[in-house]
Design an enzyme around this catalytic site. Structure first.
Site, short mmCIF file in Angstrom:
data_model
loop_
_atom_site.label_atom_id
_atom_site.label_comp_id
_atom_site.label_asym_id
_atom_site.label_seq_id
_atom_site.Cartn_x
_atom_site.Cartn_y
_atom_site.Cartn_z
N GLY A 62 -79.77 -35.26 -53.56
CA GLY A 62 -79.09 -34.62 -54.69
C GLY A 62 -78.30 -33.38 -54.37
O GLY A 62 -77.85 -32.68 -55.28
N TRP A 64 -75.21 -32.90 -53.23
CA TRP A 64 -73.84 -32.89 -53.75
C TRP A 64 -73.82 -32.79 -55.27
O TRP A 64 -73.06 -32.01 -55.84
CB TRP A 64 -73.09 -34.13 -53.27
CG TRP A 64 -72.54 -33.98 -51.89
CD1 TRP A 64 -72.92 -33.05 -50.95
CD2 TRP A 64 -71.52 -34.76 -51.28
NE1 TRP A 64 -72.19 -33.21 -49.80
CE2 TRP A 64 -71.33 -34.26 -49.97
CE3 TRP A 64 -70.76 -35.84 -51.71
CZ2 TRP A 64 -70.39 -34.81 -49.10
CZ3 TRP A 64 -69.83 -36.40 -50.83
CH2 TRP A 64 -69.64 -35.88 -49.54
N ASP A 82 -78.04 -44.11 -55.83
CA ASP A 82 -78.59 -44.18 -54.48
C ASP A 82 -79.67 -45.25 -54.45
O ASP A 82 -80.34 -45.50 -55.46
CB ASP A 82 -79.18 -42.84 -54.03
CG ASP A 82 -79.29 -42.74 -52.51
OD1 ASP A 82 -78.52 -41.95 -51.92
OD2 ASP A 82 -80.13 -43.44 -51.92
N ASP A 98 -79.25 -50.42 -54.95
CA ASP A 98 -78.43 -50.64 -53.76
C ASP A 98 -76.99 -50.89 -54.19
O ASP A 98 -76.70 -51.92 -54.81
CB ASP A 98 -78.99 -51.83 -52.98
CG ASP A 98 -78.31 -52.04 -51.63
OD1 ASP A 98 -77.21 -51.50 -51.43
OD2 ASP A 98 -78.89 -52.75 -50.79
N ASP A 123 -71.43 -39.87 -49.90
CA ASP A 123 -72.13 -39.35 -48.72
C ASP A 123 -73.03 -40.46 -48.15
O ASP A 123 -74.02 -40.19 -47.48
CB ASP A 123 -72.96 -38.13 -49.12
CG ASP A 123 -73.28 -37.22 -47.94
OD1 ASP A 123 -72.50 -37.20 -46.98
OD2 ASP A 123 -74.32 -36.52 -47.98
N LYS A 163 -67.77 -39.38 -46.58
CA LYS A 163 -68.27 -39.17 -45.22
C LYS A 163 -67.98 -40.43 -44.41
O LYS A 163 -68.31 -41.53 -44.82
CB LYS A 163 -69.78 -38.91 -45.23
CG LYS A 163 -70.37 -38.80 -43.83
CD LYS A 163 -71.76 -38.21 -43.85
CE LYS A 163 -72.80 -39.13 -44.45
NZ LYS A 163 -74.12 -38.49 -44.48
#
Length: 208
Positions: A62, A64, A82, A98, A123, A163
């Site tokens: 968490g 971000w 997530d 997922d 991320d 990322k």
């Protein structure tokens, strides 16, 4: 008897707990050191403004989302996803699942609703095996999915921060992003470890 840690995992743990950003995050009761990576990106690129709608992919634990809440205020909105569970954050609508699963994607799109999203951020990273020939394709698959999400929900002139791990497929991915956004920067925040292959692509001005 329990198994001994490998030399590499012991080295990682030692490096992790000595990391000044890990220590700083712990002192400030922040979810993770990723908070500081996004703060540095915000200082240079000014992605977030009050009232924005933001999608956070690979959100747990968490860091971000915790940062973005401070930038978009009470009228802003964060939809986070997530595969791992995440403790609640006020102002964050969290979906556990997922992202590669079509049903989870459909549920995420349902949470977004009719709103157009101002920023998509990812991320996400796979579980690493230590073999670049396996890990890099897995990582590239996730960032391709994040870009697909942009194509579905991102508002015109919106922004994308992702990322990415440098390796096979990176240059082609960067070219694709440059074709979709007016300004694209590659950032290596100070809180990102020097030996890590990770960089952050910051893209603004989605052409829609």
């Amino acid at each position: 008897m329990g198994k001994k840690r490998s030399a590499s995992s012991s080295r990682w743990l030692n490096e992790h707990f000595k990391d000044p950003f890990v220590q700083k995050a712990h002192k400030q009761k922040l979810r993770s050191r990723a908070y500081f990576k996004l703060d540095e990106i915000q200082q240079s690129d000014r992605l977030f403004k009050p009232g924005m709608t933001v999608v956070d992919l690979g959100a747990a634990p968490g860091g971000w989302s915790q940062y973005v809440v401070t930038q978009i205020g009470d009228k802003g909105r964060i939809i986070a996803c997530d595969i791992l569970d995440m403790d609640p954050i006020v102002g964050v609508d969290f979906l556990q699942g997922d992202f590669r699963d079509e049903n989870v994607l459909a549920a995420l799109l349902d949470r977004v609703g009719e709103d157009q999203v101002d920023v998509v951020m990812s991320d996400m990273a796979p579980n690493f095996s230590g073999m670049p020939s396996v890990d890099i394709p897995r990582a590239m698959y996730l960032v391709e999915l994040a870009l697909d999400m942009c194509k579905q929900v991102l508002a015109k002139k919106g922004s994308f921060v992702v990322k990415v791990f440098q390796g096979e497929g990176f240059d082609e991915y960067l070219r694709e992003i440059r074709s979709l956004f007016t300004t694209v920067k590659v950032r290596k925040p100070e809180a990102s470890r020097d030996r890590s292959r990770e960089v952050y692509i910051v893209a603004t001005g989605y052409r829609g």
